[in-house]
Design a protein around this motif. Sequence first.
Motif, PDB file in Angstrom:
ATOM      1  N   ASP A  36     117.746  56.406  41.770  1.00 41.53           N
ATOM      2  CA  ASP A  36     116.959  55.546  40.894  1.00 41.53           C
ATOM      3  C   ASP A  36     117.081  54.080  41.314  1.00 41.53           C
ATOM      4  O   ASP A  36     116.091  53.335  41.334  1.00 41.53           O
ATOM      5  CB  ASP A  36     117.407  55.702  39.439  1.00 41.53           C
ATOM      6  N   ARG A  37     118.272  53.678  41.647  1.00 39.58           N
ATOM      7  CA  ARG A  37     118.528  52.289  42.036  1.00 39.58           C
ATOM      8  C   ARG A  37     117.747  51.936  43.313  1.00 39.58           C
ATOM      9  O   ARG A  37     117.124  50.874  43.404  1.00 39.58           O
ATOM     10  CB  ARG A  37     120.031  52.101  42.248  1.00 39.58           C
ATOM     11  N   GLU A  52     122.026  60.759  41.493  1.00 35.18           N
ATOM     12  CA  GLU A  52     120.779  60.491  40.769  1.00 35.18           C
ATOM     13  C   GLU A  52     120.672  59.012  40.396  1.00 35.18           C
ATOM     14  O   GLU A  52     119.591  58.408  40.498  1.00 35.18           O
ATOM     15  CB  GLU A  52     120.709  61.353  39.502  1.00 35.18           C
ATOM     16  N   GLU A  53     121.780  58.434  39.952  1.00 35.21           N
ATOM     17  CA  GLU A  53     121.770  57.006  39.620  1.00 35.21           C
ATOM     18  C   GLU A  53     121.489  56.156  40.860  1.00 35.21           C
ATOM     19  O   GLU A  53     120.749  55.170  40.783  1.00 35.21           O
ATOM     20  CB  GLU A  53     123.108  56.611  38.995  1.00 35.21           C
ATOM     21  N   GLU A  73     115.080  53.525  44.514  1.00 39.30           N
ATOM     22  CA  GLU A  73     113.643  53.570  44.243  1.00 39.30           C
ATOM     23  C   GLU A  73     113.169  52.277  43.587  1.00 39.30           C
ATOM     24  O   GLU A  73     112.095  51.750  43.920  1.00 39.30           O
ATOM     25  CB  GLU A  73     113.316  54.769  43.351  1.00 39.30           C
ATOM     26  N   GLN A  74     113.968  51.742  42.687  1.00 42.56           N
ATOM     27  CA  GLN A  74     113.611  50.480  42.039  1.00 42.56           C
ATOM     28  C   GLN A  74     113.575  49.319  43.028  1.00 42.56           C
ATOM     29  O   GLN A  74     112.857  48.341  42.830  1.00 42.56           O
ATOM     30  CB  GLN A  74     114.594  50.177  40.906  1.00 42.56           C
TER      31      GLN A  74
END
Length: 295
Positions: A228-229, A224-225, A231-232
Amino acid sequence: MTITVTGSTGTIGTELVRLLAAAGAPVRAVLRDFSRAQSLPRVAWLRADLRDEGTLEPTLAGTRQLFLLTGNQPDFGRTQIAVIRAAERLGVEHVVKLSALGATPRTKSPLAREHWEAEQALEETSMSWTILRPHAFMQNWLGEVAQTVRDEGAIYAAIGEGRVPFIDARDIAAVAAQVLLHPEAHAGQRYVLTGGEAVGYGALAGALSEVLGTPVSYHALTMEEMRDRLEQQGVAPKMIDSFLALAAYQKAGGPTERVSESVEQVLGRAPRTIQDFARDYREHFVASQARHSPA
């Protein structure tokens, strides 16, 4: 007798064209940006976009051997299948396809699935072929990994303590060159290409620490982390899914840890190590302030 190389200005293609030129082979190097062409003997540079089927005949006409590599944008498999069909129609004799580890109909990776579909199209033709399935490239570390090492002295990845026999892309190019120069010796082969040892990111951090003379640490992220990374960073969702599927395989170990002897069998030497890579690409990991500090 022409060898046509697609993807000629990428990580693998640049080295492959150089090796073929050094061997005295006549090369047609296909690219989309002429500013990236190199001045090399017996290399003719051809500007073409393989996604445009109207360019395929002038690109492939007169080709004896073809190295097939395209970008991994969504639907790249459709582009490769169109190239394969045009190559057969135009009398190409041997195709070397750069594929991916895990290219099977059962894969959860959209990227690997498209490679498998292109492989099937190639195997159904009358041409002879060789398929190269490399493991993860060491040169992939020259992007975000190099940046976080420069900025933070840290590496972030989602494979936990998983170990991977990462391969230097220069070794992939060297194998491809040998196959293109001696296709009869490699026809019908599927080569899994790996480094000589499965290593984790902790080992990479250690190799970089030694070469840089400063500590580099490894931080394991959850899936999940990592999502997110990515996607950013603006990575496309389909590419994120492929990346995380691969990371999950690598974290689980098992087949993804297996070391292949194909590089040594084809080249007659051991694959490059992460220590070799760290020394050769040291400048990519040096912090900007250290790079510009007075001696």
